[in-house]
Design an enzyme around this catalytic site. Structure first.
Site, PDB file in Angstrom:
ATOM      1  N   ASP A   4       2.546   5.244  -7.075  1.00  0.00           N
ATOM      2  CA  ASP A   4       3.835   5.140  -6.378  1.00  0.00           C
ATOM      3  C   ASP A   4       5.016   4.982  -7.316  1.00  0.00           C
ATOM      4  O   ASP A   4       6.164   5.046  -6.869  1.00  0.00           O
ATOM      5  CB  ASP A   4       3.802   3.950  -5.407  1.00  0.00           C
ATOM      6  CG  ASP A   4       2.881   4.217  -4.247  1.00  0.00           C
ATOM      7  OD1 ASP A   4       2.946   5.330  -3.714  1.00  0.00           O
ATOM      8  OD2 ASP A   4       2.089   3.332  -3.887  1.00  0.00           O
TER       9      ASP A   4
ATOM     10  N   HIS B  77      -2.800  -2.551  -9.610  1.00  0.00           N
ATOM     11  CA  HIS B  77      -3.745  -1.939  -8.670  1.00  0.00           C
ATOM     12  C   HIS B  77      -4.996  -2.788  -8.618  1.00  0.00           C
ATOM     13  O   HIS B  77      -5.408  -3.337  -9.644  1.00  0.00           O
ATOM     14  CB  HIS B  77      -4.095  -0.510  -9.131  1.00  0.00           C
ATOM     15  CG  HIS B  77      -4.621   0.333  -8.026  1.00  0.00           C
ATOM     16  ND1 HIS B  77      -5.933   0.300  -7.653  1.00  0.00           N
ATOM     17  CD2 HIS B  77      -3.996   1.183  -7.187  1.00  0.00           C
ATOM     18  CE1 HIS B  77      -6.110   1.130  -6.633  1.00  0.00           C
ATOM     19  NE2 HIS B  77      -4.948   1.674  -6.324  1.00  0.00           N
TER      20      HIS B  77
ATOM     21  N   HIS C 237       0.872  -1.189   0.000  1.00  0.00           N
ATOM     22  CA  HIS C 237       0.000   0.000   0.000  1.00  0.00           C
ATOM     23  C   HIS C 237       0.906   1.235   0.000  1.00  0.00           C
ATOM     24  O   HIS C 237       1.650   1.434  -0.947  1.00  0.00           O
ATOM     25  CB  HIS C 237      -0.918  -0.116   1.225  1.00  0.00           C
ATOM     26  CG  HIS C 237      -2.056   0.845   1.297  1.00  0.00           C
ATOM     27  ND1 HIS C 237      -2.426   1.680   0.274  1.00  0.00           N
ATOM     28  CD2 HIS C 237      -2.932   1.113   2.305  1.00  0.00           C
ATOM     29  CE1 HIS C 237      -3.476   2.405   0.642  1.00  0.00           C
ATOM     30  NE2 HIS C 237      -3.787   2.085   1.883  1.00  0.00           N
TER      31      HIS C 237
HETATM   32  N1  CMC Z   1       4.310  -7.245 -10.249  1.00  0.00           N
HETATM   33  C1  CMC Z   1       4.168  -8.466 -10.797  1.00  0.00           C
HETATM   34  N2  CMC Z   1       3.017  -9.148 -10.833  1.00  0.00           N
HETATM   35  C2  CMC Z   1       1.945  -8.556 -10.279  1.00  0.00           C
HETATM   36  C3  CMC Z   1       2.001  -7.285  -9.696  1.00  0.00           C
HETATM   37  C4  CMC Z   1       3.236  -6.609  -9.694  1.00  0.00           C
HETATM   38  N3  CMC Z   1       3.368  -5.397  -9.161  1.00  0.00           N
HETATM   39  N4  CMC Z   1       0.789  -6.946  -9.216  1.00  0.00           N
HETATM   40  C5  CMC Z   1      -0.019  -7.982  -9.499  1.00  0.00           C
HETATM   41  N5  CMC Z   1       0.689  -8.937 -10.133  1.00  0.00           N
HETATM   42  C6  CMC Z   1       0.168 -10.212 -10.675  1.00  0.00           C
HETATM   43  C7  CMC Z   1      -0.039 -11.240  -9.584  1.00  0.00           C
HETATM   44  O1  CMC Z   1       1.122 -12.035  -9.386  1.00  0.00           O
HETATM   45  C8  CMC Z   1      -1.213 -12.009 -10.115  1.00  0.00           C
HETATM   46  O2  CMC Z   1      -0.739 -12.885 -11.102  1.00  0.00           O
HETATM   47  P1  CMC Z   1      -1.394 -14.382 -11.253  1.00  0.00           P
HETATM   48  O3  CMC Z   1      -2.814 -14.141 -11.700  1.00  0.00           O
HETATM   49  O4  CMC Z   1      -0.545 -15.062 -12.262  1.00  0.00           O
HETATM   50  O5  CMC Z   1      -1.305 -15.003  -9.887  1.00  0.00           O
HETATM   51  C9  CMC Z   1      -2.049 -10.951 -10.817  1.00  0.00           C
HETATM   52  O6  CMC Z   1      -1.114  -9.932 -11.214  1.00  0.00           O
HETATM   53  C10 CMC Z   1      -3.131 -10.330  -9.945  1.00  0.00           C
HETATM   54  O7  CMC Z   1      -2.490  -9.873  -8.760  1.00  0.00           O
HETATM   55  P2  CMC Z   1      -3.205  -9.736  -7.364  1.00  0.00           P
HETATM   56  O8  CMC Z   1      -2.168  -9.785  -6.289  1.00  0.00           O
HETATM   57  O9  CMC Z   1      -4.349 -10.694  -7.301  1.00  0.00           O
HETATM   58  O10 CMC Z   1      -3.797  -8.290  -7.490  1.00  0.00           O
HETATM   59  P3  CMC Z   1      -4.382  -7.432  -6.314  1.00  0.00           P
HETATM   60  O11 CMC Z   1      -5.460  -6.621  -6.895  1.00  0.00           O
HETATM   61  O12 CMC Z   1      -4.714  -8.294  -5.157  1.00  0.00           O
HETATM   62  O13 CMC Z   1      -3.132  -6.542  -5.884  1.00  0.00           O
HETATM   63  C11 CMC Z   1      -1.611  -4.804  -5.617  1.00  0.00           C
HETATM   64  C12 CMC Z   1      -3.016  -5.207  -6.097  1.00  0.00           C
HETATM   65  C13 CMC Z   1      -1.470  -3.283  -5.711  1.00  0.00           C
HETATM   66  C14 CMC Z   1      -1.417  -5.209  -4.154  1.00  0.00           C
HETATM   67  C15 CMC Z   1      -0.553  -5.493  -6.512  1.00  0.00           C
HETATM   68  O14 CMC Z   1      -0.713  -5.100  -7.851  1.00  0.00           O
HETATM   69  C16 CMC Z   1       0.876  -5.222  -6.040  1.00  0.00           C
HETATM   70  O15 CMC Z   1       1.382  -5.942  -5.172  1.00  0.00           O
HETATM   71  N6  CMC Z   1       1.551  -4.169  -6.617  1.00  0.00           N
HETATM   72  C17 CMC Z   1       2.869  -3.824  -6.160  1.00  0.00           C
HETATM   73  C18 CMC Z   1       2.779  -2.970  -4.911  1.00  0.00           C
HETATM   74  C19 CMC Z   1       2.296  -1.579  -5.218  1.00  0.00           C
HETATM   75  O16 CMC Z   1       2.777  -0.927  -6.138  1.00  0.00           O
HETATM   76  N7  CMC Z   1       1.374  -1.092  -4.380  1.00  0.00           N
HETATM   77  C20 CMC Z   1       0.855   0.270  -4.486  1.00  0.00           C
HETATM   78  C21 CMC Z   1      -0.567   0.299  -4.937  1.00  0.00           C
HETATM   79  S1  CMC Z   1      -1.093   1.955  -5.424  1.00  0.00           S
HETATM   80  C22 CMC Z   1      -1.004   2.864  -3.978  1.00  0.00           C
HETATM   81  C23 CMC Z   1      -2.032   2.479  -2.997  1.00  0.00           C
HETATM   82  O17 CMC Z   1      -3.209   2.778  -3.201  1.00  0.00           O
HETATM   83  O18 CMC Z   1      -1.650   1.894  -1.981  1.00  0.00           O
END
Ligand code: CMC
Length: 453
Positions: free
Chosen positions: A387, A331, A292
């Site tokens: 970010d 996201h 986050h």
């Molecule tokens: N790098 C590589 N793969 C990713 C990433 C990433 N940053 N984000 C998601 N994925 C992949 C994930 O491995 C999954 O793949 P598969 O379907 O093969 O298992 C797929 O995309 C869906 O991911 P998810 O974890 O189910 O997605 P989510 O909606 O639960 O997670 C997130 C959202 C923001 C936590 C995630 O994208 C992430 O960890 N991003 C990196 C951290 C980040 O930049 N966070 C800041 C978010 S914006 C500021 C805020 O509002 O906090």
């Protein structure tokens, strides 16, 4: 009422099958047939949702508890009605109280946006003056807070200090527990917005062993924050206007983002009716995590680890193999370019004209270029988020990496407070208390120590 959010990501498998029936179309309702009993139920559809409690009537016998939804991480559950922020994740749209983020970033100031978020309307001139005056005159901290902050270890992370210090503020304002007194509630909200920069600056100065700088009420909200962080021996600190405005715009972009993890924490903790300081402390704790608000710090660490543009393909390979995540990408709601990231990219150019180009920018641009054409990222709809570029700007402005999540927490305070007040005044809300599917051991008798194998 339009729904904020996005359609599920491309990778999500469908869980429901489409069945046809012979009822006429056009009714705002859902007919559910329980194949266990053959009974059909008609559930009203409102605002594109059905009430989860309606499922409770679907039972196999009168003793049956009834159906629930199972939704880990609330990926498809609207837990409130909100009038504050609207996101269309598929189109990359973000509006506060109806106003597009692009217009607010161009024309407004952070304090005006905070007023808008809290009150629903832009202030007129008199309201704006009163608002700015009241925030500016609540920036000082009780002197005891200085000793509290100094008591942390020399290398304490500023977010750890913030969580504790904001919770500690509740002990100074005992009347803050009167959360249903509208006037008192507003006073605490003003205090929180006003004191966050002072707390953050003190936490930073303590961590680098510098004397605290008291607020300067002649300066703007962000100008004064820069003063408290960076002033040294000069009699009067004068912030660079380009950097002051850039920080103000970054604060606008971070002010609210509907039902994200830290807002959920704020609402959930607030729903048991503690004072707002305790609830904001919970919001900061949730924001601290690398998924986050901690992500901007992790982006910088990632760019440093990659070291050069040439090493980007190798890093992308590691991400695709699941060894690490591309921080600042992806996201839950945006399945398109995060509109905040687009604005931040423009601010970066203005900031780098003053500070010089951040050498890590080339690595970031190469990462973005490769990721946006790679099927792994394209098929999962992973785009740069807020970010991805903000850390580069903060670093160029002289902020240490550890303070990056704090720079998120300061402006998000207005969003947390607006969401908290909305929750408190919403007659449909109660203490937050989800259900679970129990998957543990069935009832069993206690085993004496000697009899355990
Ligand atoms: N790098 C590589 N793969 C990713 C990433 C990433 N940053 N984000 C998601 N994925 C992949 C994930 O491995 C999954 O793949 P598969 O379907 O093969 O298992 C797929 O995309 C869906 O991911 P998810 O974890 O189910 O997605 P989510 O909606 O639960 O997670 C997130 C959202 C923001 C936590 C995630 O994208 C992430 O960890 N991003 C990196 C951290 C980040 O930049 N966070 C800041 C978010 S914006 C500021 C805020 O509002 O906090």
């Amino acid at each position: 009422m339009p729904r904020s959010g996005s359609s599920p990501g491309a990778k999500e498998a469908p869980v429901a099958r489409v069945a046809t029936n012979d009822r006429p179309a056009g009714r705002e309702s859902l007919t559910i047939t329980d194949n266990r009993t053959g009974k059909a139920y008609e559930v009203p559809i409102e605002n594109g949702t059905i009430k989860a409690l309606a499922l409770r009537d679907i039972k196999v016998s009168p003793e049956d508890f009834g159906l629930m939804t199972y939704d880990p991480a609330f990926t498809n559950t609207a837990h409130c009605k909100s009038r504050i922020t609207m996101i269309d994740g598929d189109k990359g749209i973000l509006n506060y109280r109806g106003y597009p983020i692009e217009q607010l970033a161009e024309h407004s100031t952070y304090l005006e946006v905070a007023y808008l978020i809290l009150n629903g309307e832009l202030p007129d001139r008199r309201q704006q003056e009163e608002w700015v005056h009241s925030i500016t005159h609540h920036t000082f901290l009780h002197e005891t807070m200085k000793r509290f902050i100094e008591a942390f270890r020399y290398d304490a992370h500023p977010m750890g200090i913030m969580v504790s210090a904001v919770a500690a503020l509740s002990t100074f304002y005992k009347e803050a527990s009167n959360i249903f007194d509208p006037v008192g509630r507003r006073s605490q909200m003003v205090r929180l917005i006003a004191k966050m920069p002072t707390l953050a600056a003190f936490a930073y100065r303590a961590s680098v062993g510098l004397p605290f700088v008291y607020p300067d009420n002649d300066l703007s909200y962000t100008g004064n924050f820069l003063n408290m962080l960076f002033r040294m021996a000069e009699a009067k600190y004068r912030p660079n206007p380009v950097l002051e405005r850039a920080l103000d715009v970054l604060f606008i972009l971070h002010a609210d983002h509907e039902q994200n993890c830290s807002t959920l924490a704020m609402r959930a903790v607030g729903s048991s009716h503690p004072d707002p300081y305790s609830a904001v402390a919970a919001g900061i704790a949730a924001l601290y995590g690398p998924l986050h608000g901690g992500a901007n710090e992790m982006v910088l660490r990632m760019l440093k680890e990659i070291r050069s543009k040439d090493c980007v393909p190798e890093y992308i390979q590691r991400v695709k193999q699941g060894q690490t995540r591309l921080m600042g990408f992806g996201h839950r709601i945006y399945k398109n370019y995060d509109p905040r990231a687009r604005i931040i990219k423009q601010i970066a150019d203005q900031v780098f004209e003053v500070t010089g180009r951040n050498p890590l920018l080339d690595i970031a641009l190469e990462l973005e270029r490769i990721a946006l054409q790679d099927d792994y990222f394209v098929s999962r709809k992973l785009y740069p988020n807020v970010d991805f570029y903000s850390g580069l700007i903060y670093q160029s402005m002289g902020f240490p990496v550890e303070t990056f999540p704090v720079l998120f927490a300061i402006p998000r305070t207005s969003g947390w407070l607006a969401q908290w007040e909305e929750m408190l005044l919403d007659p449909e809300q109660k203490i937050a208390r989800p259900r679970q599917v129990y998957a543990g051991a069935p009832r069993r008798d206690y085993i004496q120590m000697d009899e355990r194998v």
